[in-house]
Motif scaffolding. Structure first.
Motif, PDB file in Angstrom:
ATOM      1  N   HIS A 111       0.831  -1.205   0.000  1.00 45.60           N
ATOM      2  CA  HIS A 111       0.000   0.000   0.000  1.00 45.60           C
ATOM      3  C   HIS A 111       0.866   1.255   0.000  1.00 45.60           C
ATOM      4  O   HIS A 111       0.391   2.337   0.313  1.00 45.60           O
ATOM      5  N   ARG A 112       2.155   1.078  -0.382  1.00 42.73           N
ATOM      6  CA  ARG A 112       3.022   2.254  -0.464  1.00 42.73           C
ATOM      7  C   ARG A 112       2.851   2.961  -1.811  1.00 42.73           C
ATOM      8  O   ARG A 112       3.382   4.042  -2.010  1.00 42.73           O
ATOM      9  N   LEU A 113       2.126   2.320  -2.756  1.00 41.86           N
ATOM     10  CA  LEU A 113       1.958   2.893  -4.086  1.00 41.86           C
ATOM     11  C   LEU A 113       0.541   3.419  -4.269  1.00 41.86           C
ATOM     12  O   LEU A 113      -0.425   2.826  -3.789  1.00 41.86           O
ATOM     13  N   THR A 114       0.433   4.535  -5.001  1.00 41.28           N
ATOM     14  CA  THR A 114      -0.893   5.079  -5.331  1.00 41.28           C
ATOM     15  C   THR A 114      -1.076   5.189  -6.840  1.00 41.28           C
ATOM     16  O   THR A 114      -2.188   5.022  -7.347  1.00 41.28           O
ATOM     17  N   ASP A 115       0.027   5.479  -7.572  1.00 37.61           N
ATOM     18  CA  ASP A 115      -0.070   5.684  -9.023  1.00 37.61           C
ATOM     19  C   ASP A 115       0.642   4.597  -9.824  1.00 37.61           C
ATOM     20  O   ASP A 115       0.259   4.309 -10.953  1.00 37.61           O
ATOM     21  N   SER A 116       1.700   4.013  -9.276  1.00 42.23           N
ATOM     22  CA  SER A 116       2.496   3.023 -10.003  1.00 42.23           C
ATOM     23  C   SER A 116       1.960   1.623  -9.744  1.00 42.23           C
ATOM     24  O   SER A 116       1.458   1.331  -8.662  1.00 42.23           O
ATOM     25  N   PRO A 117       2.107   0.736 -10.728  1.00 41.19           N
ATOM     26  CA  PRO A 117       1.617  -0.634 -10.529  1.00 41.19           C
ATOM     27  C   PRO A 117       2.543  -1.488  -9.660  1.00 41.19           C
ATOM     28  O   PRO A 117       2.079  -2.441  -9.026  1.00 41.19           O
ATOM     29  N   ALA A 118       3.864  -1.130  -9.654  1.00 40.01           N
ATOM     30  CA  ALA A 118       4.808  -1.979  -8.925  1.00 40.01           C
ATOM     31  C   ALA A 118       6.058  -1.190  -8.554  1.00 40.01           C
ATOM     32  O   ALA A 118       6.350  -0.137  -9.129  1.00 40.01           O
ATOM     33  N   CYS A 119       6.781  -1.727  -7.590  1.00 41.03           N
ATOM     34  CA  CYS A 119       8.077  -1.151  -7.223  1.00 41.03           C
ATOM     35  C   CYS A 119       8.960  -2.254  -6.654  1.00 41.03           C
ATOM     36  O   CYS A 119       8.472  -3.316  -6.246  1.00 41.03           O
ATOM     37  N   LEU A 120      10.265  -1.992  -6.657  1.00 40.11           N
ATOM     38  CA  LEU A 120      11.221  -2.937  -6.079  1.00 40.11           C
ATOM     39  C   LEU A 120      11.663  -2.424  -4.718  1.00 40.11           C
ATOM     40  O   LEU A 120      11.914  -1.229  -4.537  1.00 40.11           O
ATOM     41  N   VAL A 121      11.773  -3.319  -3.760  1.00 37.67           N
ATOM     42  CA  VAL A 121      12.181  -2.971  -2.405  1.00 37.67           C
ATOM     43  C   VAL A 121      13.254  -3.959  -1.969  1.00 37.67           C
ATOM     44  O   VAL A 121      13.082  -5.175  -2.149  1.00 37.67           O
ATOM     45  N   VAL A 122      14.368  -3.442  -1.434  1.00 40.50           N
ATOM     46  CA  VAL A 122      15.405  -4.354  -0.944  1.00 40.50           C
ATOM     47  C   VAL A 122      15.124  -4.678   0.515  1.00 40.50           C
ATOM     48  O   VAL A 122      14.446  -3.910   1.217  1.00 40.50           O
ATOM     49  N   ASN A 123      15.649  -5.787   0.979  1.00 41.35           N
ATOM     50  CA  ASN A 123      15.462  -6.169   2.374  1.00 41.35           C
ATOM     51  C   ASN A 123      16.205  -5.214   3.298  1.00 41.35           C
ATOM     52  O   ASN A 123      17.201  -4.599   2.915  1.00 41.35           O
ATOM     53  N   GLU A 124      15.719  -5.086   4.499  1.00 41.11           N
ATOM     54  CA  GLU A 124      16.234  -4.110   5.459  1.00 41.11           C
ATOM     55  C   GLU A 124      17.742  -4.233   5.658  1.00 41.11           C
ATOM     56  O   GLU A 124      18.449  -3.243   5.763  1.00 41.11           O
ATOM     57  N   GLN A 125      18.241  -5.467   5.698  1.00 40.95           N
ATOM     58  CA  GLN A 125      19.654  -5.665   5.996  1.00 40.95           C
ATOM     59  C   GLN A 125      20.535  -5.640   4.746  1.00 40.95           C
ATOM     60  O   GLN A 125      21.761  -5.693   4.844  1.00 40.95           O
ATOM     61  N   ASP A 126      19.923  -5.564   3.558  1.00 40.35           N
ATOM     62  CA  ASP A 126      20.699  -5.611   2.313  1.00 40.35           C
ATOM     63  C   ASP A 126      21.226  -4.238   1.918  1.00 40.35           C
ATOM     64  O   ASP A 126      20.728  -3.203   2.373  1.00 40.35           O
ATOM     65  N   MET A 127      22.209  -4.246   1.046  1.00 44.76           N
ATOM     66  CA  MET A 127      22.801  -3.016   0.528  1.00 44.76           C
ATOM     67  C   MET A 127      21.807  -2.284  -0.366  1.00 44.76           C
ATOM     68  O   MET A 127      21.089  -2.901  -1.155  1.00 44.76           O
ATOM     69  N   GLY A 128      21.744  -0.960  -0.239  1.00 43.06           N
ATOM     70  CA  GLY A 128      20.845  -0.164  -1.056  1.00 43.06           C
ATOM     71  C   GLY A 128      21.225  -0.198  -2.527  1.00 43.06           C
ATOM     72  O   GLY A 128      22.377  -0.446  -2.893  1.00 43.06           O
ATOM     73  N   ALA A 129      20.246   0.079  -3.386  1.00 39.90           N
ATOM     74  CA  ALA A 129      20.471   0.011  -4.830  1.00 39.90           C
ATOM     75  C   ALA A 129      21.532   1.006  -5.285  1.00 39.90           C
ATOM     76  O   ALA A 129      22.356   0.704  -6.149  1.00 39.90           O
ATOM     77  N   GLN A 130      21.540   2.216  -4.697  1.00 39.10           N
ATOM     78  CA  GLN A 130      22.514   3.229  -5.100  1.00 39.10           C
ATOM     79  C   GLN A 130      23.931   2.781  -4.759  1.00 39.10           C
ATOM     80  O   GLN A 130      24.847   2.863  -5.587  1.00 39.10           O
ATOM     81  N   MET A 131      24.138   2.276  -3.540  1.00 35.72           N
ATOM     82  CA  MET A 131      25.455   1.810  -3.128  1.00 35.72           C
ATOM     83  C   MET A 131      25.908   0.625  -3.986  1.00 35.72           C
ATOM     84  O   MET A 131      27.073   0.539  -4.382  1.00 35.72           O
ATOM     85  N   ARG A 132      24.987  -0.257  -4.291  1.00 34.73           N
ATOM     86  CA  ARG A 132      25.318  -1.419  -5.123  1.00 34.73           C
ATOM     87  C   ARG A 132      25.806  -0.968  -6.500  1.00 34.73           C
ATOM     88  O   ARG A 132      26.816  -1.476  -7.011  1.00 34.73           O
ATOM     89  N   ARG A 133      25.121   0.003  -7.105  1.00 31.93           N
ATOM     90  CA  ARG A 133      25.526   0.488  -8.426  1.00 31.93           C
ATOM     91  C   ARG A 133      26.905   1.141  -8.378  1.00 31.93           C
ATOM     92  O   ARG A 133      27.726   0.950  -9.277  1.00 31.93           O
ATOM     93  N   LEU A 134      27.178   1.922  -7.329  1.00 27.55           N
ATOM     94  CA  LEU A 134      28.470   2.588  -7.218  1.00 27.55           C
ATOM     95  C   LEU A 134      29.604   1.579  -7.114  1.00 27.55           C
ATOM     96  O   LEU A 134      30.649   1.740  -7.758  1.00 27.55           O
ATOM     97  N   LEU A 135      29.420   0.553  -6.303  1.00 35.66           N
ATOM     98  CA  LEU A 135      30.464  -0.463  -6.148  1.00 35.66           C
ATOM     99  C   LEU A 135      30.669  -1.234  -7.449  1.00 35.66           C
ATOM    100  O   LEU A 135      31.811  -1.544  -7.833  1.00 35.66           O
ATOM    101  N   GLU A 136      29.574  -1.540  -8.136  1.00 33.12           N
ATOM    102  CA  GLU A 136      29.684  -2.260  -9.402  1.00 33.12           C
ATOM    103  C   GLU A 136      30.420  -1.418 -10.445  1.00 33.12           C
ATOM    104  O   GLU A 136      31.266  -1.926 -11.192  1.00 33.12           O
ATOM    105  N   GLN A 137      30.112  -0.114 -10.488  1.00 40.16           N
ATOM    106  CA  GLN A 137      30.797   0.781 -11.423  1.00 40.16           C
ATOM    107  C   GLN A 137      32.288   0.881 -11.123  1.00 40.16           C
ATOM    108  O   GLN A 137      33.101   1.093 -12.017  1.00 40.16           O
ATOM    109  N   ALA A 138      32.632   0.732  -9.827  1.00 40.15           N
ATOM    110  CA  ALA A 138      34.042   0.796  -9.430  1.00 40.15           C
ATOM    111  C   ALA A 138      34.738  -0.554  -9.588  1.00 40.15           C
ATOM    112  O   ALA A 138      35.917  -0.688  -9.256  1.00 40.15           O
ATOM    113  N   GLY A 139      34.004  -1.560 -10.091  1.00 42.81           N
ATOM    114  CA  GLY A 139      34.591  -2.871 -10.306  1.00 42.81           C
ATOM    115  C   GLY A 139      34.758  -3.692  -9.043  1.00 42.81           C
ATOM    116  O   GLY A 139      35.533  -4.656  -9.025  1.00 42.81           O
ATOM    117  N   GLN A 140      34.042  -3.321  -7.989  1.00 42.52           N
ATOM    118  CA  GLN A 140      34.162  -4.047  -6.725  1.00 42.52           C
ATOM    119  C   GLN A 140      33.051  -5.095  -6.593  1.00 42.52           C
ATOM    120  O   GLN A 140      31.951  -4.927  -7.124  1.00 42.52           O
TER     121      GLN A 140
END
Length: 642
Positions: free
Chosen positions: A545-574
């Protein structure tokens, strides 16, 4: 190398040639700063000799009277700045005058716009020092001998400001350095005693070393008091034309703002005025003086954590070292200034500084002084602080991870964009956010994305906008990492709205909770089918019920790395840890209702796959198989067109 060594001609490194040409043209409107730079270099050379002579008095060569002399010849159109400081040997001259040994020079040059006004400010951040001589000279000669070397170890360097320079060994009786400027026709104003005196008083009055100029030249007198016509000898008298007192030793009431600004330029080689400064004397258990400056502009290499940083260290007004990094933490590496201690030994080394408990106490006090200076600026001069934040905010965000003791104090200095204004400007403080929190709200909500627009338009914000709950919009590269070190502020915990199951606590009504339970039951079959279709791509699929206009969204688990941090590390080859997102479906959206009614399992799998990929794109993610996504979307469009 002997004095009969051949003259050696060398080429500047490519970056040095570019910078030299640019600097000459972009700084020409402020020609007189060359004299400040050369006098400043001479002062540094004297400081270095004084320090080395603490352990080897022979370096003074029976001449401990350190000074700078400025001479000119109007007829020859030359200006000479001479010091009797540490001096240079042949290798020193080639290293210091033939290259610009600063990491990141190429990156710096790539930031230049071609706009002379803007580029001149960048040049100032780079700190060109000696090369500023070519603003007024079409040829520069340097004569030098390193303290302790024999007289036949002198060196002569010459350059016309173009692609090459020459170096040769020469006899030089005096230690130290003479810089001879052959002035351009439109710069002969600097072969004038009055002009030179006024410039030196303006820019170099504050340095502790005496700057001398010729007072007058009188014919030598015979025994009878008459002019001695038979000799060409002259009595030469020099006079000190600057105050020659270390500025930081003077009372604050005795130092003008202009003097503080010029001293900053002397120690930093920045061309711009500082934003703020703090001058303090501490007496008691520790006895020291500090003069700390907040620059107005970030240096070009600020994000290079290995670059030289720190304060100039003096002990009892004797220079000890540049870049003493032990006195301030890394996240305050932009601060310039000096610290002069009466408690440290004159033979103190970097290794000793790391082990001295007095240094820890001074570091703590100086850190708090800088943070208090910034807090005062933020409170009293918000517009100036906004400019500071634009320049240095991302570096300050490194603070909570490095300085636990001052975490709350640092956090009060942070500024963010938020849904309160929906503007890209980072101008909202955490204190302001907390002051606007709704009754019953116990968390500070934020969303982290690759850029501002992605954050502002994130589907994760939909329910928050509906309920009028403010969310911080984070888009700096460092933000996801920062929030991993920010557990709470003012007793309120931080919550990433893109992580974990949505829990609005008291902000959610009983009706909301009941509606969600009913939806979960109604769509149990849909959830199971979606899990089967997506299989290894998701950790879970659930109704939200976090959405009002969009049909779907992706949510990471509380203990997992955020999407932004994951992308930065991947771009850095880590390497990044394996984790899968959760797909949340909006039961109120017509696409989800149609999906629930789809009987063809292959078509169902295509549709839920499209929703998954769209949710990934909506938060700035990249698709693992873009071509497959396009094929599925095209197939769907063709079906709809029939």
């Amino acid at each position: 190398m002997s004095v009969d060594a051949q003259k050696q001609t060398m080429g500047f490194q490519t970056e040095a040639k570019q910078l030299l040409h640019l600097m000459i043209h972009s700084l020409y409107s402020n020609k007189e700063i060359f004299l400040r730079e050369l006098v400043s270099n001479a002062s540094d050379a004297a400081d270095k000799l004084r320090f080395l002579a603490l352990s080897n008095g022979d370096l003074y060569e029976s001449d401990a009277d350190l000074k700078i002399r400025v001479d000119f010849d109007k007829d020859a159109k030359t200006l000479t700045i001479t010091d009797n400081g540490i001096g240079m040997n042949r290798d020193d001259v080639i290293e210091h005058l033939g290259t610009i040994a600063k990491s990141g020079t190429a990156n710096f040059l790539s930031n230049l716009s071609g706009d002379e006004k803007k580029d001149s400010q960048l040049i100032g951040q780079f700190g060109v020092g000696f090369y500023s001589a070519f603003i007024v000279a079409d040829k520069v000669e340097v004569y030098s001998r390193k303290a302790g070397d024999a007289s036949d170890q002198g060196v002569h360097w010459e350059c016309d400001g173009e692609a090459e320079f020459s170096v040769e060994s020469v006899e030089r009786a005096e230690r130290g350095t003479s810089v001879v400027l052959h002035l351009k026709d439109d710069a002969t104003e600097f072969a004038d005693g009055w002009r030179l005196r006024s410039v030196i008083k303006k820019y170099s009055d504050h340095i502790s070393l005496p700057v001398e100029m010729l007072k007058q030249e009188m014919p030598a007198m015979g025994e009878d008091g008459e002019d001695n016509k038979e000799t060409e000898d002259s009595v030469v008298e020099y006079e000190v034309i600057n105050t020659a007192t270390a500025l930081w030793t003077r009372s604050r009431s005795e130092v003008s703002d202009e003097e503080y600004k010029e001293f900053y330029k002397h120690i930093s080689h920045d061309f711009a005025d500082p934003a703020k400064w703090s001058h303090n004397r501490v007496e008691g258990k520790l006895d020291y003086t500090s003069l700390l400056y907040i620059p107005a502009k970030a240096p070009f290499d600020m994000y290079n954590r290995d670059a030289a940083r720190g304060l100039k260290l003096y002990v009892q007004r004797t220079f000890i070292m540049d870049d003493a990094e032990q006195f301030l933490p890394m996240y305050l590496r932009f601060v310039k200034g000096i610290v002069d201690s009466n408690d440290l030994s004159l033979n103190v080394s970097r290794e000793i500084l790391q082990k001295d408990p007095n240094i820890d106490a001074m570091r703590s006090a100086l850190t708090k002084r800088v943070l208090d200076t910034l807090a005062k600026m933020a409170s009293k001069e918000p517009e100036q602080y906004a400019e500071f934040w634009t320049e240095f905010g991302q570096v300050l965000k490194e603070g909570p991870a490095e300085d636990f003791a001052n975490k709350e104090k640092i956090a009060k200095l942070f500024r963010f964009a938020s849904t309160h204004t929906d503007k890209a400007d980072q101008d909202q403080s955490l204190e302001e956010y907390v002051g606007r929190m709704q009754e019953g709200q116990d968390k500070i909500y934020y969303v982290a994305a690759e850029n501002f627009n992605t954050a502002k338009n994130s589907p994760h914000l939909e329910v928050f906008r509906k309920k009028g709950i403010e969310v911080l919009l984070l888009s700096d590269r460092v933000d996801d990492w920062l929030m991993s070190h920010m557990m709470e502020f003012d007793g309120k915990s931080f919550q990433d709205v893109g992580k974990g199951a949505l829990d609005l606590g008291e902000l959610e009504s009983d009706e909301d909770k009941k509606a969600q339970e009913e939806s979960e039951k109604q769509f149990e079959s849909l959830i199971e089918r979606a899990k089967e279709a997506l299989k290894d791509r998701v950790d879970d699929v659930r109704i939200t019920h976090r959405l009002t206009d969009s049909p779907a969204c992706l949510v990471v688990n509380e203990q997992d790395m955020g999407a932004q941090m994951r992308r930065l590390l991947e771009q850095a080859g880590q390497a990044v840890p394996d984790s899968k997102p959760n797909l949340e479906l909006n039961p109120e959206h017509p696409l989800v209702s149609k999906l629930d009614q789809e009987a063809d399992e292959d078509r169902f799998a295509d549709l839920v796959g499209i929703l998954f990929d769209q949710a990934n794109l909506a938060e700035g993610g990249q698709l693992d198989d873009p071509a497959n996504y396009v094929q599925k979307l095209n197939k769907l469009l063709l079906e709809l067109s029939h």
